[in-house]
Design a protein around this motif. Sequence first.
Motif, short mmCIF file in Angstrom:
data_model
loop_
_atom_site.label_atom_id
_atom_site.label_comp_id
_atom_site.label_asym_id
_atom_site.label_seq_id
_atom_site.Cartn_x
_atom_site.Cartn_y
_atom_site.Cartn_z
N PRO A 195 25.81 31.02 -14.33
CA PRO A 195 26.22 32.34 -14.83
C PRO A 195 25.56 33.46 -14.03
CG PRO A 195 25.49 30.91 -16.63
CD PRO A 195 25.10 30.24 -15.36
N PHE A 196 26.19 34.63 -14.04
CA PHE A 196 25.67 35.78 -13.31
C PHE A 196 24.21 36.06 -13.63
CE2 PHE A 196 24.62 40.18 -12.69
CZ PHE A 196 25.19 40.50 -11.47
N ASP A 197 23.86 36.01 -14.89
CA ASP A 197 22.50 36.36 -15.30
C ASP A 197 21.45 35.38 -14.80
OD1 ASP A 197 23.40 38.61 -16.65
OD2 ASP A 197 23.64 37.54 -18.55
N GLU A 198 21.89 34.22 -14.28
CA GLU A 198 20.96 33.19 -13.81
C GLU A 198 20.85 33.15 -12.29
OE1 GLU A 198 19.02 30.96 -15.68
OE2 GLU A 198 19.54 32.44 -17.22
N ILE A 199 21.58 34.00 -11.58
CA ILE A 199 21.62 33.93 -10.11
C ILE A 199 20.23 34.02 -9.49
CG2 ILE A 199 22.38 35.08 -8.00
CD1 ILE A 199 24.81 36.06 -9.52
N GLN A 200 19.48 35.06 -9.82
CA GLN A 200 18.19 35.29 -9.17
C GLN A 200 17.23 34.14 -9.45
OE1 GLN A 200 17.93 37.73 -7.01
NE2 GLN A 200 19.87 38.69 -7.57
#
Length: 374
Positions: free
Chosen positions: A19-24
Amino acid sequence: MRAAKIIGTGAYLPGDPVPFDEIQRYLGDIPEAPKRVRQWIDNMTSVMKDMLAMENYYYAFDSKTREFTDDNVTMSVKAAKMALDAAGLKPSDIDLICYGSAQQNQMPPASVRIQEALGIEDCAEFSICSNCTSAYKSLFIASELIKTGYAKRALVISSNMISPAMMPEYYNQPKLNRETVFMRWFLCDGAAAIVVSGYDADKPGLVVEGNYLESIGCRRESIMHDNRPARPMSPLVEYETAAHHVQQSFRNALHSGTFQDASGKSVMFAGMKRMIAKLSLTLGDIRFMQINLPSKQITEILLEEILEIGIPRSALYTKLNKLGYCGPPMAFMCIDQIMRHENLKNNEKILSFVTEVSKFMQAGYLLRAEGYSN
């Protein structure tokens, strides 16, 4: 002259969706980056989430072990096998491989490595390095060689494994800037393949009715690049100077001079109009319009221009929110989605166009459904 028809497709996305929020977190923290860069990431995350509107990303490595699970060749081979299976063909039926990717720095090239992995004893092959236009150029070469009778069946493949260039282990972290870490938000890994044939007219598929290529970057600033020279350089010097960092300027708006033509419209829209004129295209037959751009915001601006020439909003086709954006392969991934999941009817057309920003190369293709029931 023979017709060139796409009769099989395949797409491969490595790993589980991130998910986007997990990219970093998945890519890995960059604690040695300048404080202002780390603060900027924190401040911009919500803005980028809204601007890109992408839900899932895919990476060919394990975040915990830091081990790679695929590379450009293995991803390409997996996608190619799916396309061959969909076409009902064996690797030995292929006499041409056209492979396109954003950048290549291997010897021997990926095309012959893929050939070897598939066990194809003898075929013609091309490896094309041309950023997001590389998939389009691969299809152009394959379809033209099939139309002339030089080749019978072509395997056209594109892959992009960008995640290694976005991991902490790759960076010279103290030299990171916003333009480099910006790449982490919108690029991921994947591969796609299509089988193009001039000898399977009885099979349903998509006839390649036209291709379009142009480069308009002679007097335009490069927006996406690294700083390597046009020669090998010392790996140590490359690292110390951060010449290997891939970066993209995000500060230029679509309506800036770099992105505009003389009429004030976007260069992508102007290129599309030239393509439509060159192919004498009747817009009423278009069912799907592919725009391979990793930004909802930019796509919406471009769509406003497209509506002016008679392509309806309902024709816009993109799966970026679910598939992520892996660059060049996205063109073939959309074809794969359309052939596998849409109820195509004879003579419906698919128009696709792309602008890449490393030096403003542009490309497009026109496909027509054939062999389907109405």
